[in-house]
Design a protein around this motif. Structure first.
Motif, PDB file in Angstrom:
ATOM      1  N   GLN A 139      -2.999   7.350   6.177  1.00  0.00           N
ATOM      2  CA  GLN A 139      -3.760   6.552   6.928  1.00  0.00           C
ATOM      3  C   GLN A 139      -2.994   5.698   7.965  1.00  0.00           C
ATOM      4  N   ALA A 140      -3.316   5.643   9.097  1.00  0.00           N
ATOM      5  CA  ALA A 140      -2.714   5.197  10.390  1.00  0.00           C
ATOM      6  C   ALA A 140      -3.476   3.814  10.408  1.00  0.00           C
ATOM      7  N   GLU A 200      -9.175   6.065   9.977  1.00  0.00           N
ATOM      8  CA  GLU A 200      -9.453   6.275   8.681  1.00  0.00           C
ATOM      9  C   GLU A 200      -8.539   7.227   8.061  1.00  0.00           C
ATOM     10  N   ARG A 201      -8.511   7.065   6.623  1.00  0.00           N
ATOM     11  CA  ARG A 201      -7.730   8.176   5.878  1.00  0.00           C
ATOM     12  C   ARG A 201      -8.087   9.565   6.127  1.00  0.00           C
ATOM     13  N   ASP A 208       2.611  10.696  13.705  1.00  0.00           N
ATOM     14  CA  ASP A 208       2.523  10.867  12.421  1.00  0.00           C
ATOM     15  C   ASP A 208       2.743   9.656  11.495  1.00  0.00           C
ATOM     16  N   THR A 209       3.147   8.587  12.271  1.00  0.00           N
ATOM     17  CA  THR A 209       3.294   7.113  11.651  1.00  0.00           C
ATOM     18  C   THR A 209       2.193   6.917  10.833  1.00  0.00           C
ATOM     19  N   ALA A 210       2.078   6.285   9.580  1.00  0.00           N
ATOM     20  CA  ALA A 210       0.913   6.097   8.770  1.00  0.00           C
ATOM     21  C   ALA A 210       1.733   5.749   7.259  1.00  0.00           C
ATOM     22  N   VAL A 211       0.705   5.166   6.516  1.00  0.00           N
ATOM     23  CA  VAL A 211       0.913   5.359   5.200  1.00  0.00           C
ATOM     24  C   VAL A 211       0.483   6.400   4.505  1.00  0.00           C
ATOM     25  N   TYR A 212       1.517   7.120   3.713  1.00  0.00           N
ATOM     26  CA  TYR A 212       1.220   8.395   3.129  1.00  0.00           C
ATOM     27  C   TYR A 212       0.699   8.184   1.813  1.00  0.00           C
ATOM     28  N   ARG A 247      -9.512  12.060  -7.287  1.00  0.00           N
ATOM     29  CA  ARG A 247      -9.850  11.214  -8.285  1.00  0.00           C
ATOM     30  C   ARG A 247      -8.793  10.040  -8.683  1.00  0.00           C
ATOM     31  N   HIS A 248      -7.608  10.573  -8.400  1.00  0.00           N
ATOM     32  CA  HIS A 248      -6.481   9.418  -8.609  1.00  0.00           C
ATOM     33  C   HIS A 248      -5.548   9.429  -7.238  1.00  0.00           C
ATOM     34  N   TRP A 249      -5.110   8.198  -7.202  1.00  0.00           N
ATOM     35  CA  TRP A 249      -4.361   8.077  -5.859  1.00  0.00           C
ATOM     36  C   TRP A 249      -3.097   7.009  -6.243  1.00  0.00           C
ATOM     37  N   GLY A 250      -2.075   7.318  -5.502  1.00  0.00           N
ATOM     38  CA  GLY A 250      -1.010   6.485  -5.482  1.00  0.00           C
ATOM     39  C   GLY A 250      -1.197   5.446  -4.685  1.00  0.00           C
ATOM     40  N   GLN A 251      -0.220   4.393  -4.527  1.00  0.00           N
ATOM     41  CA  GLN A 251      -0.225   3.362  -3.712  1.00  0.00           C
ATOM     42  C   GLN A 251       0.438   3.326  -2.360  1.00  0.00           C
ATOM     43  N   GLY A 252       0.879   4.645  -1.998  1.00  0.00           N
ATOM     44  CA  GLY A 252       1.387   4.912  -0.708  1.00  0.00           C
ATOM     45  C   GLY A 252       2.765   4.478  -0.213  1.00  0.00           C
ATOM     46  N   THR A 253       3.170   5.224   0.914  1.00  0.00           N
ATOM     47  CA  THR A 253       4.687   5.071   1.248  1.00  0.00           C
ATOM     48  C   THR A 253       4.603   4.840   2.651  1.00  0.00           C
ATOM     49  N   GLN A 254       5.340   3.954   3.461  1.00  0.00           N
ATOM     50  CA  GLN A 254       5.049   4.007   4.707  1.00  0.00           C
ATOM     51  C   GLN A 254       6.137   4.832   5.571  1.00  0.00           C
ATOM     52  N   VAL A 255       5.638   5.415   6.409  1.00  0.00           N
ATOM     53  CA  VAL A 255       6.446   6.423   7.362  1.00  0.00           C
ATOM     54  C   VAL A 255       6.268   5.929   8.907  1.00  0.00           C
TER      55      VAL A 255
END
Length: 125
Positions: free
Chosen positions: A39-40, A44-45, A90-94, A113-121
């Motif tokens: 999600q940039a 939208e994601r 490609d800059t976004a939270v992955y 159904r399940h998601w992580g909290q994300g990592t910034q790229v």
């Protein structure tokens, strides 16, 4: 309790590479569909890539085909996203995401159904 923890994000110049990792717990990783989304800012994601247990079904967004590779190590309960030839867009939270007990059918967000909290790229030009 299901947990997905991403790591490996960071800042890189255009043309560079990063490898993201997603370590999972609390469900049977080997029988789950695993996906990567991003999600940039202001957008939208969107789906990036997904693969099921034996990597029979693998999906990529058109924007990353030929540059990104999804893989998994079921023994380590970890999914990876190798990102090469990175571009500023490609800059976004992955985020990594899972559908336990299922093969992958695509990159539709509501299926996961399940998601992580994300990592910034962040990719600079």
């Amino acid at each position: 309790q299901v947990q997905l923890v991403e790591s490996g994000g960071g800042s890189v110049q255009a043309g560079g590479s990063l490898r993201l990792s997603c370590t999972a717990s609390g469900y049977s990783f080997s029988s789950a569909c695993m996906g990567w989304f991003r999600q940039a800012p202001g957008k939208e994601r969107e789906g990036v890539a997904a693969t099921d247990s034996a990597e029979y079904s693998t999906f990529y967004a058109d924007s990353v085909k030929g540059r990104f590779t999804i893989s998994r190590d079921n023994a380590k309960n970890t999914a990876y996203l190798q990102m090469n030839s990175l571009k500023p867009e490609d800059t976004a939270v992955y985020y990594c995401a899972a559908i336990p007990g299922s093969v992958c059918h695509g990159l539709t967000l509501r299926w996961y159904r399940h998601w992580g909290q994300g990592t910034q790229v962040t990719v600079s030009s």
